[in-house]
Write a protein that holds these residues in place. Structure first.
Motif, short mmCIF file in Angstrom:
data_model
loop_
_atom_site.label_atom_id
_atom_site.label_comp_id
_atom_site.label_asym_id
_atom_site.label_seq_id
_atom_site.Cartn_x
_atom_site.Cartn_y
_atom_site.Cartn_z
N SER C 132 5.32 11.78 -6.64
CA SER C 132 4.20 10.39 -6.18
C SER C 132 5.52 9.43 -5.96
O SER C 132 6.33 8.64 -6.75
N GLU C 134 4.86 6.61 -4.33
CA GLU C 134 4.27 5.15 -3.92
C GLU C 134 5.07 3.99 -4.08
O GLU C 134 5.36 3.22 -3.45
N SER C 147 -3.24 2.69 -1.50
CA SER C 147 -3.57 3.79 -2.15
C SER C 147 -5.16 4.13 -2.58
O SER C 147 -5.58 3.74 -3.51
N ALA C 149 -8.54 5.29 -3.63
CA ALA C 149 -8.97 6.06 -4.35
C ALA C 149 -10.41 6.49 -4.57
O ALA C 149 -11.07 7.44 -5.27
N GLU C 172 -2.92 9.31 0.01
CA GLU C 172 -3.99 10.16 -0.51
C GLU C 172 -3.70 11.13 -1.41
O GLU C 172 -2.85 12.14 -1.26
N HIS C 173 -4.19 10.91 -2.52
CA HIS C 173 -4.05 11.72 -3.89
C HIS C 173 -4.62 13.17 -3.44
O HIS C 173 -5.86 13.20 -3.02
N HIS C 209 -4.38 3.12 -9.90
CA HIS C 209 -4.80 3.29 -8.40
C HIS C 209 -4.57 4.71 -8.18
O HIS C 209 -4.04 5.51 -9.09
N GLY C 210 -5.32 5.11 -7.04
CA GLY C 210 -5.27 6.37 -6.50
C GLY C 210 -5.97 7.45 -7.58
O GLY C 210 -6.79 7.42 -8.06
#
Lengths: 387, 82, 326
Positions: C132, C134, C147, C149, C172-173, C209-210
């Motif tokens: 990650s 970010e 991010s 979610a 984008e997770h 987030h995300g």
């Protein structure tokens, strides 16, 4: 010399947040010495005469009579104050100023009379306290690790200046202290019964030989025994502070005095272990009179290193005390009662008192408390040793 | 010293012990311990005061009976030399 | 209102953008014939042709740089990087070119490129596909970092990013692509400037987030059962971050827990908690707590992988500590 000393509203108990400056006992230009009474402060526990511990000349009375101010507020300024603040009042110099003793009012830190609560105050709590003008000393925290958080901060007091003791305020003060005690202190309880018959006979003989003003009540024997037993088991005398026991060299014996109308104060007899029975009787007499008139002194309210509570001649026979934080023990004396007692194999009517101890189990154990109670009992049965 | 003066003085002494009460309001026949919520320390202080004021010492054996204002004044009336 | 997957929401945005703006094109590894590593562009090659759905060589620096160049000359490129780890190969292009050119040209040029990448752990893709970053991108001035979610943001933020004159990096997770959510009809426009309060509460603010949003919402539900009212903030935009919303919430609840999948040390959660300490100190009733990634390269075995990232029970525990009940 020539330093300016700021005399602040002292904290006169773990639960004091504010005080009303009722009366100035000094005027501008007046010279004051250590221990001089300078003001009368109205607290939840009644009017207290406040001493000063830094000599100097009163340059300015900052706060007018009748002002209700938070602990730590500058009340007066002294000029020509000695540069080093005197730590504490003391009769015999060396032995009387041990580090464990909470000094009533060493300058210049405002709130030092009582060791601070074990918890901390959050930034939000501090912010609110500053905004509301309340002091956080003695506030019970409910946050992480017992920290005081915003929700714990009391609302500002808007109550007008009240004359005399405010019963509700005193009730709240007692409530806060006892709540803190039961919340923080793991109490253990011990008790023992002492056959006082020979001692009371001795006391009667002693009293019969002297005029009334020199006579001594049985309650004074209890104080004497409680104070002197500390010499044998000092661990019960002191404070639980910063996670450890601080044993006090001096024995300032708190005496729980219940007030008519439902209040309770526990002012201290200073150096109780050094007073003879007559001295203790005079000290107790004086304390009781002044407590009931709401005229106790600041140092008396904050000095106690160990407290005693006695049921007197009209109470019940057994009392289990609640420790006054940050002290680590309280000694209880029940009413002296007639009991069948075995003496030399025979059942005889005897005057018996039940002596109890509530101890802070963080500071010491039942064994220590037991040794102390035994010492008290032993002293009580040998009154000559108390005279 | 008249008995009335004596009673007035004892009332004063009692109120000195229990400032919450009015001197005139003390019932002469009610037990002072209940009436004024006083304890052995107060009684000791009263005994001391009587000694200082009148030079008398109430014997231990008689104290148990002297628990009302009237009883105390009666005793003083009998023992204080005028 | 219809239920769509996160993947479908991304595809919806891609299709809308390509349909409405001829300057928009998508390029990246396997975005064309394969339909995208996470199938976001499935079917788009057939629909829009090879000029606009471009498969690239395995050369992140090259095709990201090409996207930046295209943006400079007026196109609206969408660059898809398969995973955040591989984006490190394009870091020079993103940090040294995309983020700097507006500033270095005195505002004469802008770089309206959109760079999408999958992020995060949970799919057993091991340490070279699961990190990650970010916090790293959010560190860089000149970039916008978002991010999404939710399905609404997955669609809306891509469209908003294309309208933005500056480079936008979208995380984008990978664990979200199969997740479902309600998409209003018509789908709403969204901004790239505000955080969203995903759940209101009064006792503690959970900031996330995300990929961590759902776990954090689950934690809030668990906390409610224990009598703790937790507010959940979905940050949405990581740079520039909406500090007003965060600080206002903390000022109400007086307690904050930051939840982020990135490593704790020097990470995104460190910045959020430092800002709260700097600007919200006098509103705090408890130390700011963080639930963040464990300091290891993301492990492959599932149990270890799960143990290395924030889970619901840990968030609950941190929140209870913050309210003094831990």
């Amino acid at each position: 010399m020539g330093d300016v000393f700021e005399f602040v509203m002292p904290s006169l108990g773990a639960d004091m947040e504010r005080g009303v400056l009722v009366e100035w006992l000094v005027t501008v230009g007046q010279h004051v010495d250590r221990g001089d009474l300078v003001a009368v402060v109205e607290t939840d526990k009644g009017a207290i005469e406040v001493e000063i511990w830094t000599p100097g000349t009163v340059a300015e009375l900052v706060v007018p009579e009748g002002s209700d101010v938070p602990v730590g507020t500058v009340l007066a300024r002294l000029s020509g104050a000695s540069a080093t603040a005197d730590p504490a009042p003391s009769a015999p110099p060396a032995a009387d100023a041990p580090p464990a003793e909470p000094s009533p009012e060493p300058a210049p830190t405002p709130v030092v009379a009582v060791p601070p609560h074990s918890g901390r105050a959050s930034p939000w709590a501090r912010h609110l306290a500053a905004e509301r003008g309340v002091d956080l000393t003695g506030v019970v925290g409910t946050g992480p690790g017992g920290a005081i958080v915003g929700a714990d901060v009391p609302q500002a007091r808007t109550k007008p200046v009240a004359a005399g003791t405010d019963a509700d305020a005193m009730r709240r003060a007692v409530a806060r202290a006892m709540e803190r005690s039961k919340r923080e202190i793991p109490h253990y309880y011990l008790g023992t019964e002492v056959d006082l018959t020979p001692t009371l006979a001795w006391l009667e003989r002693r009293n019969a030989a002297v005029p009334p003003p020199q006579r001594v009540l049985p309650a004074v024997l209890f104080l004497a025994a409680a104070a002197r037993a500390v010499r044998e088991v000092p661990q019960v005398n002191g404070f639980w502070k910063d996670g450890r026991l601080e044993v006090s060299e001096a024995v300032h014996l708190g005496v729980a005095i219940s007030l008519r109308g439902g209040g309770l104060v526990a002012p201290a007899v200073r150096d109780a272990d050094r007073l003879d029975l007559g001295g203790l009787m005079a000290a107790l007499d004086d304390l009781v009179r002044r407590a009931r008139r709401g005229r106790l002194r600041g140092s008396e309210m904050t000095d106690a290193t160990l407290t005693t509570t006695s049921m007197g001649d009209r109470g019940v026979s057994d009392i289990q005390g609640v420790i006054y934080p940050p002290q680590v023990a309280i000694v209880g004396f029940g009413r002296v009662v007639e009991r069948p007692w075995i003496v030399d194999g025979a059942i005889l009517p005897r005057s018996v008192v039940r002596v109890t101890l509530a101890g802070d189990h963080r500071a010491h154990d039942g064994h220590t408390g037991g040794l102390y109670l035994s010492a008290v009992a032993n002293l009580l049965t040998n009154p000559e040793s108390l005279a | 010293m008249t008995r009335t003066e004596m009673e007035a003085r004892v009332r004063e002494l009692l109120v000195d012990l229990a400032p919450e009460f009015e001197a005139d309001a003390i019932d002469p026949d009610e037990d002072l311990r209940q009436q004024l919520d006083i304890d052995s320390m107060d009684l000791h202080q009263l005994a001391t005061s009587l000694f200082e004021v009148y030079g008398v010492d109430i014997p231990e054996s008689e104290r148990a009976d002297l628990v009302t204002l009237r009883a105390i004044v009666d005793w003083l009336d009998a023992h204080v030399s005028r | 209102m219809s239920e769509v997957t996160y993947r479908e929401a991304v595809r919806m945005a891609l299709r809308e953008a390509m349909t409405n703006d001829p300057r928009v094109f998508l390029m990246g590894e396997d975005v064309g014939r394969y339909g995208g590593s996470y199938a976001c562009s499935m079917g788009l090659l057939e629909e829009f042709g090879e000029d606009r759905i471009r498969d690239t060589p395995l050369s992140e620096s090259g095709f990201t740089g090409a996207g930046i160049g295209a943006a400079l000359v007026g196109m609206r490129p969408i660059v898809e990087i398969m995973t955040v780890n591989f984006s490190l190969l394009a870091l020079d292009q993103i940090v040294n070119n995309a983020a700097t050119l507006r500033h270095m040209s005195g505002g004469q040029v802008s770089v309206p490129v959109v760079i999408r990448m999958s992020t995060g752990a949970g799919k057993q893709l091991a340490a070279q596909h699961s990190h990650s970053w970010e916090g790293f991108y959010a560190h860089v001035p000149g970039l916008k970092v978002v991010s999404p979610a939710t399905v609404v943001d997955a669609r809306g933020m891509l469209l908003a990013a294309l309208e933005d004159p500056d480079p936008v990096v979208i995380f984008e997770h990978s664990g979200l692509y199969n997740s479902k959510g309600e998409m209003p009809d018509p789908p709403p426009k969204v901004d790239l400037s505000t955080a969203r309060i995903a759940r209101e509460g009064t006792d503690v603010t959970l900031i996330t987030h995300g990929g961590c949003l759902q776990r954090t919402l689950d934690a809030a539900t668990a906390l409610a059962e224990r009598g703790v009212s937790a507010e959940v903030i979905d940050l949405r935009v990581l740079r520039p971050l909406d500090w007003d919303t965060v600080l206002a919430s903390v000022a109400r609840t007086h307690r904050a827990v930051v939840v982020d999948e990135g490593w704790k040390s020097w990470g995104f959660s460190a910045e959020v908690s430092a800002r709260i300490a700097e600007d919200g100190f006098w509103t705090l009733d408890a130390p700011v707590r963080r639930v963040a990634g464990v300091e290891v390269p993301i492990p492959y075995p599932q149990h270890l992988e799960q143990a290395s990232i924030p889970r619901t029970p840990q968030i609950v525990e941190a929140a209870l500590q913050a309210v003094g009940r831990g």
